[in-house]
Design a protein around this motif. Sequence first.
Motif, mmCIF file in Angstrom:
data_model
loop_
_atom_site.group_PDB
_atom_site.id
_atom_site.type_symbol
_atom_site.label_atom_id
_atom_site.label_comp_id
_atom_site.label_asym_id
_atom_site.label_seq_id
_atom_site.Cartn_x
_atom_site.Cartn_y
_atom_site.Cartn_z
ATOM 1 N N GLY A 35 16.637 56.726 -19.765
ATOM 2 C CA GLY A 35 15.808 56.555 -20.954
ATOM 3 C C GLY A 35 16.443 57.080 -22.223
ATOM 4 O O GLY A 35 15.770 57.297 -23.221
ATOM 5 N N GLU A 55 18.055 47.176 -26.722
ATOM 6 C CA GLU A 55 18.073 47.977 -25.501
ATOM 7 C C GLU A 55 19.348 48.796 -25.339
ATOM 8 O O GLU A 55 19.389 49.718 -24.531
ATOM 9 N N TRP A 84 13.930 54.091 -24.377
ATOM 10 C CA TRP A 84 12.841 53.748 -23.460
ATOM 11 C C TRP A 84 12.881 52.275 -23.072
ATOM 12 O O TRP A 84 12.469 51.913 -21.972
ATOM 13 N N GLN A 85 13.385 51.430 -23.946
ATOM 14 C CA GLN A 85 13.561 50.018 -23.578
ATOM 15 C C GLN A 85 14.557 49.902 -22.418
ATOM 16 O O GLN A 85 14.368 49.107 -21.509
ATOM 17 N N LYS A 87 15.138 52.167 -20.109
ATOM 18 C CA LYS A 87 14.502 52.665 -18.870
ATOM 19 C C LYS A 87 13.569 51.602 -18.281
ATOM 20 O O LYS A 87 13.498 51.448 -17.069
ATOM 21 N N LYS A 88 12.865 50.879 -19.132
ATOM 22 C CA LYS A 88 11.971 49.842 -18.638
ATOM 23 C C LYS A 88 12.742 48.723 -17.928
ATOM 24 O O LYS A 88 12.201 48.063 -17.061
#
Length: 90
Positions: A35, A55, A84-85, A87-88
């Motif tokens: 992340g 990302e 965080w993008q 990690k998603k």
Amino acid sequence: MVQSHVLHKNGSQFPLNAAGYTSVKVGIVEAAATGRLIFTEYFEAIEHFFEYGKEIIAYSEQADLIKKIRFFLQYPAEAEAIGWQDKKMC
């Protein structure tokens, strides 16, 4: 003559190198799982997995990298959102 090879799996296309493997660095995917914001030298194969600027952050040379690091140090919320993008995606 060099031929372009593509592996099709579940509707996705993954570029293969001459040895028959995808040419994406595993460390980038591992780092994405944390992340955190990722900087990497631009290479086309990663675009099949991550979107540059949304990302993952690409740079073309050292001066470009320094400029981008300074930008994200000034805008930490933007850096966190991009991290965080990543990690998603994992």
